[in-house]
Design an enzyme around this catalytic site. Structure first.
Site, PDB file in Angstrom:
ATOM      1  N   SER A  78      41.353  41.328  37.124  1.00 22.49           N
ATOM      2  CA  SER A  78      42.861  41.784  36.765  1.00 22.49           C
ATOM      3  C   SER A  78      42.602  42.415  35.496  1.00 22.49           C
ATOM      4  O   SER A  78      41.756  42.461  34.855  1.00 22.49           O
ATOM      5  CB  SER A  78      43.653  40.562  36.555  1.00 22.49           C
ATOM      6  OG  SER A  78      44.891  40.788  36.096  1.00 22.49           O
ATOM      7  N   TYR A 129      44.988  31.653  33.695  1.00 25.72           N
ATOM      8  CA  TYR A 129      44.986  33.134  34.555  1.00 25.72           C
ATOM      9  C   TYR A 129      44.023  33.945  33.877  1.00 25.72           C
ATOM     10  O   TYR A 129      42.789  34.415  34.257  1.00 25.72           O
ATOM     11  CB  TYR A 129      46.029  33.715  34.722  1.00 25.72           C
ATOM     12  CG  TYR A 129      46.059  34.814  35.668  1.00 25.72           C
ATOM     13  CD1 TYR A 129      46.165  34.840  37.059  1.00 25.72           C
ATOM     14  CD2 TYR A 129      45.983  36.172  35.319  1.00 25.72           C
ATOM     15  CE1 TYR A 129      46.129  35.585  38.010  1.00 25.72           C
ATOM     16  CE2 TYR A 129      45.928  37.054  36.272  1.00 25.72           C
ATOM     17  CZ  TYR A 129      45.991  36.845  37.559  1.00 25.72           C
ATOM     18  OH  TYR A 129      45.999  38.088  38.519  1.00 25.72           O
TER      19      TYR A 129
HETATM   20  P1  NAD Z   1      49.237  36.800  47.058  1.00 19.55           P
HETATM   21  O1  NAD Z   1      49.805  35.358  46.704  1.00 19.55           O
HETATM   22  O2  NAD Z   1      49.987  37.762  47.746  1.00 19.55           O
HETATM   23  O3  NAD Z   1      47.805  36.353  47.883  1.00 19.55           O
HETATM   24  C1  NAD Z   1      47.114  35.393  47.431  1.00 19.55           C
HETATM   25  C2  NAD Z   1      46.278  34.954  48.641  1.00 19.55           C
HETATM   26  O4  NAD Z   1      45.137  33.814  48.416  1.00 19.55           O
HETATM   27  C3  NAD Z   1      47.050  34.518  50.007  1.00 19.55           C
HETATM   28  O5  NAD Z   1      46.281  34.937  51.116  1.00 19.55           O
HETATM   29  C4  NAD Z   1      46.743  33.025  49.929  1.00 19.55           C
HETATM   30  O6  NAD Z   1      46.897  32.382  51.004  1.00 19.55           O
HETATM   31  C5  NAD Z   1      45.261  32.872  49.178  1.00 19.55           C
HETATM   32  N1  NAD Z   1      45.129  31.691  48.772  1.00 19.55           N
HETATM   33  C6  NAD Z   1      45.710  31.181  47.452  1.00 19.55           C
HETATM   34  N2  NAD Z   1      45.218  29.843  47.289  1.00 19.55           N
HETATM   35  C7  NAD Z   1      44.281  29.672  47.979  1.00 19.55           C
HETATM   36  C8  NAD Z   1      43.118  28.651  48.138  1.00 19.55           C
HETATM   37  N3  NAD Z   1      43.188  27.561  47.544  1.00 19.55           N
HETATM   38  N4  NAD Z   1      42.372  28.970  49.260  1.00 19.55           N
HETATM   39  C9  NAD Z   1      42.234  29.818  49.946  1.00 19.55           C
HETATM   40  N5  NAD Z   1      43.163  30.880  49.906  1.00 19.55           N
HETATM   41  C10 NAD Z   1      44.109  30.842  49.078  1.00 19.55           C
HETATM   42  O7  NAD Z   1      48.554  37.565  45.753  1.00 19.55           O
HETATM   43  P2  NAD Z   1      47.814  38.913  45.399  1.00 19.55           P
HETATM   44  O8  NAD Z   1      49.017  39.317  44.298  1.00 19.55           O
HETATM   45  O9  NAD Z   1      47.554  39.731  46.632  1.00 19.55           O
HETATM   46  O10 NAD Z   1      46.410  38.374  44.745  1.00 19.55           O
HETATM   47  C11 NAD Z   1      45.137  38.626  45.277  1.00 19.55           C
HETATM   48  C12 NAD Z   1      44.508  38.833  43.910  1.00 19.55           C
HETATM   49  O11 NAD Z   1      44.658  39.920  43.032  1.00 19.55           O
HETATM   50  C13 NAD Z   1      44.435  37.562  43.089  1.00 19.55           C
HETATM   51  O12 NAD Z   1      43.060  37.171  42.400  1.00 19.55           O
HETATM   52  C14 NAD Z   1      45.015  38.018  41.794  1.00 19.55           C
HETATM   53  O13 NAD Z   1      44.862  37.264  40.665  1.00 19.55           O
HETATM   54  C15 NAD Z   1      44.564  39.355  41.677  1.00 19.55           C
HETATM   55  N6  NAD Z   1      45.581  40.334  41.190  1.00 19.55           N
HETATM   56  C16 NAD Z   1      46.861  40.655  41.638  1.00 19.55           C
HETATM   57  C17 NAD Z   1      47.785  41.328  40.795  1.00 19.55           C
HETATM   58  C18 NAD Z   1      49.132  41.735  41.026  1.00 19.55           C
HETATM   59  O14 NAD Z   1      49.878  42.469  40.452  1.00 19.55           O
HETATM   60  N7  NAD Z   1      49.578  41.270  42.417  1.00 19.55           N
HETATM   61  C19 NAD Z   1      47.203  42.151  39.715  1.00 19.55           C
HETATM   62  C20 NAD Z   1      45.767  41.778  39.021  1.00 19.55           C
HETATM   63  C21 NAD Z   1      45.162  40.801  39.950  1.00 19.55           C
END
Ligand code: NAD
Length: 261
Positions: free
Chosen positions: A143, A156
């Protein structure tokens, strides 16, 4: 660029960024092991839909990324079902927002387990096969918070900084085994994870969602637009290509200029 014959395991791919990455890799020809939570019928529809759309094999592991033994079993299941884990995308992640002195210890443990320790356990399980085959791609979704901090996100930010560090260690250890390890560092991507933060802030501050979207972007990013899961997926596909063969140990920002400031 074709990933035909390669197998990709993408954690947390039933939603958001992971789903975008899984679709990008499937479109390039890779067989996919999905992972993540959700309604069983919806996940089966997603799995079958991707297999039909892209003409690749698609499976789903319900493994909980907070449980080390389930992570190792998921890697083993993918190798047994599809023959390998050539591309490992550690993407599953959760968020919790509170000031440090009020941050519940159990939330700290949960964020560290899923966002940090799971990346270690999955790499540990997948690396032996990659080394044996002399080819592998590890893509860890960190991130902008892997490079800079924000208030109220202590677990985080700690986890994502750790992911960037862990990626560098893997890159050095694997440098001469045909395996690269890189971290993608997104800024804001409008997924359910961010939607929940928008809704919480809108409630707290008594505004509508569009006002909060604008605030989130302008507080952090020079570019006032969200990145998309498809754009993160496109970078993941590039990292699997011949052109990216010597890119390793790199935190790669897709963040509208967030960390350029
Ligand atoms: P999201 O909530 O849309 O998706 C998260 C996914 O992880 C889902 O499929 C969920 O079922 C799965 N998950 C959660 N806990 C779990 C567990 N214990 N075991 C197995 N699966 C699990 O979130 P997102 O925004 O798509 O985030 C995905 C990644 O990207 C994360 O690591 C997040 O930190 C990172 N990220 C997101 C953003 C953003 O702006 N959305 C920015 C930077 C980084």
């Amino acid at each position: 660029m074709s990933l035909k014959g390669k197998v990709a395991l993408v954690t947390g791919s039933t939603s958001g960024i992971g789903q975008g990455i899984a679709r990008g890799l499937a479109a390039a020809g890779a067989d996919i092991m999905l992972n993540g939570f959700g309604d069983a019928e919806q996940i089966e529809a997603l799995r079958a839909g991707m297999a039909a759309q892209f003409g690749v094999r698609v499976g789903h592991s319900p493994a909980d990324m907070a449980k080390p033994e389930q992570i190792a079993a998921m890697v083993g299941q993918t190798e047994a079902t599809f023959g390998a884990v050539d591309v490992l995308v550690n993407n599953a992640g959760i968020q919790f927002v509170a000031n440090l002195e009020e941050f519940p210890a159990e939330r700290w443990d949960a964020v560290i387990a899923v966002n940090l320790s799971a990346v270690f356990h999955a790499m540990k399980a997948a690396i032996p096969g990659m080394k044996r085959r002399g080819w592998g791609r590890i893509i860890n979704i960190a991130s902008a918070h892997g490079l800079v901090a924000s208030a109220q996100k202590v677990a985080y930010v700690a986890a994502k900084h750790g992911v960037v560090g862990m990626t560098k260690v893997a890159a050095i250890e694997l440098a001469n085994h045909g395996v690269t390890a890189n971290a993608i560092c997104p800024g804001w991507v409008l997924t359910p994870l961010v939607q929940r933060q928008l809704e919480d802030r809108a409630k707290l501050e008594g505004t509508d969602l569009d006002t909060q979207k604008h605030r989130f972007l302008t507080e952090k990013q020079p570019m006032e637009q969200f990145s998309t899961p498809e754009q993160i997926g496109a970078l993941a596909v590039f990292l699997c290509s011949e052109g990216a063969k010597t890119i390793t140990g790199a935190p790669l920002s897709v963040d509208g200029g967030w960390v350029a400031q």
